[in-house]
Design an enzyme around this catalytic site. Structure first.
Site, PDB file in Angstrom:
ATOM      1  CD  GLU A   1      -2.753  -1.282   2.466  1.00  0.00           C
ATOM      2  OE1 GLU A   1      -3.941  -1.562   2.335  1.00  0.00           O
ATOM      3  OE2 GLU A   1      -2.224  -1.113   3.582  1.00  0.00           O
TER       4      GLU A   1
HETATM    5  C1  TNX Z   1      -4.376  -4.523   5.222  1.00  0.00           C
HETATM    6  S1  TNX Z   1      -2.396  -6.752   4.825  1.00  0.00           S
HETATM    7  C2  TNX Z   1      -3.091  -4.173   5.574  1.00  0.00           C
HETATM    8  C3  TNX Z   1      -2.808  -3.742   6.942  1.00  0.00           C
HETATM    9  C4  TNX Z   1      -4.066  -3.591   7.748  1.00  0.00           C
HETATM   10  C5  TNX Z   1      -4.995  -4.740   7.467  1.00  0.00           C
HETATM   11  C6  TNX Z   1      -6.247  -4.714   8.289  1.00  0.00           C
HETATM   12  C7  TNX Z   1      -1.544  -5.596   4.489  1.00  0.00           C
HETATM   13  C8  TNX Z   1      -0.316  -5.938   3.841  1.00  0.00           C
HETATM   14  N1  TNX Z   1      -1.985  -4.349   4.769  1.00  0.00           N
HETATM   15  O1  TNX Z   1      -2.071  -2.544   6.939  1.00  0.00           O
HETATM   16  O2  TNX Z   1      -3.709  -3.565   9.096  1.00  0.00           O
HETATM   17  O3  TNX Z   1      -5.345  -4.737   6.113  1.00  0.00           O
HETATM   18  O4  TNX Z   1      -7.009  -5.872   8.092  1.00  0.00           O
END
Ligand code: TNX
Length: 531
Positions: A347
């Site tokens: 992200e």
């Molecule tokens: C996605 S999984 C994210 C996390 C959040 C999570 C909450 C991932 C690589 N990134 O930053 O904590 O969803 O479910």
């Protein structure tokens, strides 16, 4: 009637002869058993994860005071496993359970752990457990296999064995032979200590509970927008400033390098490798707030205590960014005996695709220069993966790009493995962006058919993450993790053929008293016939 009960004499004798000969049983390993038709003889069939093969022999072994644990050879590693087993059995039994080196099987009534002359096809974590009326013999070619087999011994004992105070015996277990080894070499759980901070003690309990179900990796998400949790000597404000918050109003916290070393040692004694993650280049507000120079603007943002994602990024165009990354990776590599460092990589929406790819290439080069391999969320497949880099699938098809570059994959599909997803719409804790994950859902999937273009041979293993935006206490951790961790552990360890929810739910139900004895605050799903 269970057809396994109808055995010929040679069938019944084979395991015993096998056990006596230890090393010579490769070709006569039991073949007729499978998880499809587990034995119906109580304790011997209630193991989670389901062993590769089970032959019960209908007798019973009784552990009595004066019994000892004999290890062969009496190396430090084997003795440590003997001590661990003794520590687990002493409180409830009140027995002394001395641990001693052995040369050959000990007298009747004892427990014998051996790595001498054992069938090498058991691999690193496999074991052969033979319980006869006379003794318990656990054989493995490697200490890690002994440690996994010790968990099976614990599960064969009455559930009261797990209490930390004196309990009523007798301490009997069913007899038979278990030959077992894992399907995947990587079976992990992740704890996010960044969104909320958890003490060393909490992390150790998490490690202990993971060990009970034969997991071998614990991944610590050590830095995110809301907090930086590990001291980096070259950049002390990361923790003095960046570690001072968490989601909500709490004070946060961080591990000293000595604390982290204690966690690593604690895990190592359980044959669990700690995978440290510093999430970069996104998810970095805690670092950006600590050091203005890491921002493209040169201005530090305020500390962040919300639960948004995808808005922060290190400055890809500045040299200081790579000095920072290299310092962090160097210190983390020096503290971490395990072969992997996790660089996050998810992200990073606040940076261009080209900047992101450059960043990932440079971060991987740093990891490699300190003798480690890179692990990253599947987004890192948009960079040029170095040989040995591993991608962790969570929510897209990007892992396929990793496979095309020759990388192995760790499967953490959010809709199946995220312990922070609510069980149902009425679960108070957790989120639901990837759906609800009831116990049956957590059990009913297979890593090799989860994502097109990622097949069994591409998969290094599985990992279940607990993100802690809504999780504040150890009791919260336990509630979201159990019983789903037990389901997940079976998916990672046991063969997939013949798996059945109806069989499994009864077996899981039999773990209710065990989890209660361990004081685990688990979700008592109505889908499971809890004992
Ligand atoms: C996605 S999984 C994210 C996390 C959040 C999570 C909450 C991932 C690589 N990134 O930053 O904590 O969803 O479910």
């Amino acid at each position: 009637m269970n057809e396994r009960r109808l055995k010929t004499l040679p069938q019944l004798l084979t395991p015993l002869l096998c056990a006596l000969a230890l090393g010579s049983c490769t070709s006569t390993a039991p073949t007729e058993t499978s998880p499809a038709t587990p034995p119906s003889n109580g304790a011997f069939g209630n193991i989670i994860p389901m062993p590769d093969s089970i032959q019960s022999s209908g007798g019973s072994f009784r552990l009595t005071n004066g019994a000892g644990i004999f290890v062969e050879p009496g190396t430090a590693e084997n003795t440590s496993i003997g001590d661990y087993l003794a520590e687990k059995l002493r409180p409830a039994t009140g027995f002394t359970l001395e641990v001693s080196p052995a040369a050959g099987p000990p007298p009747i009534g004892n427990i014998y752990l051996t790595t001498t002359g054992v069938d090498q096809t058991l691999g690193d974590e496999g074991y052969l457990l033979t319980v006869s009326n006379d003794r318990i013999t656990l054989a493995a070619s490697q200490p890690a296999g002994l440690f996994r087999g010790v968990q099976t011994i614990r599960q064969l004992m009455p559930p009261a064995i797990e209490y930390s105070s004196l309990q009523q015996g007798p301490w009997k277990m069913a007899t038979g032979v278990i030959r077992d080894k894992p399907r995947f070499p990587w079976r992990g759980a992740m704890l996010d200590v960044a969104r909320h901070f958890f003490s060393v003690h909490d992390v150790e309990r998490f490690i202990d509970l993971a060990a009970y179900y034969k997991l071998n990796r614990v991944h610590l998400h050590l830095a995110d927008d809301q907090g930086w949790r590990i001291v980096i000597n070259a950049w002390p404000k990361l923790t003095s400033i960046g570690g001072s918050t968490q989601v909500g109003e709490g004070p946060g916290g961080f591990y000293t390098q000595a604390d982290y070393g204690d966690i690593v040692d604690y895990a190592q004694r359980r044959h669990i490798i700690i995978i440290p993650e510093i999430d970069m280049p996104g998810h970095t507000t805690a670092a950006l707030a600590s050091y203005a120079e890491l921002n493209c603007s040169g201005i530090a943002p305020p500390l962040y205590t919300g639960i948004g994602v995808g808005f922060s990024a290190l400055c890809a165009g500045k040299d200081i960014t790579y000095t920072f990354v290299d310092d962090v990776i160097r210190e983390l590599a020096a503290l971490t005996p395990g072969p992997y460092l996790h660089i996050g990589g998810d992200e990073a929406n606040a940076m261009s695709a080209a900047e992101y790819a450059t960043f990932i290439d440079r971060a991987q080069a740093s990891v490699q220069s300190y003798g480690k391999k890179t692990l990253g969320w599947e987004e890192i497949a948009q960079g040029h993966l170095l040989p040995g880099s591993v991608v962790q699938h969570w929510n897209s098809a990007l892992a396929q790009q990793g496979v095309q570059q020759g990388a192995h994959v760790i499967m953490s599909p959010a809709g199946k493995t995220y312990f922070d997803m609510k069980y149902t719409s009425s679960t108070a804790l957790g989120q639901n962006w990837a759906g609800y994950i009831e116990v049956k859902d957590a059990y009913s999937w297979d890593p090799a058919s989860q994502l097109g273009g990622v097949s069994e041979s591409d998969i290094l293993g599985v990992e279940a993450p607990l993100w802690t935006e809504t999780i504040q206490t150890m009791a919260d951790i336990e509630y979201m993790t159990f019983p789903r961790l037990a389901c997940f552990a079976e998916i990672g360890w046991s063969r997939s053929t013949g798996r059945s929810w109806d069989e499994y739910r009864a077996r899981l139900g039999s773990h209710g008293p065990r989890l209660r004895a361990m004081g685990v605050n688990f979700y008592q799903s109505p889908q499971v016939p809890w004992e």
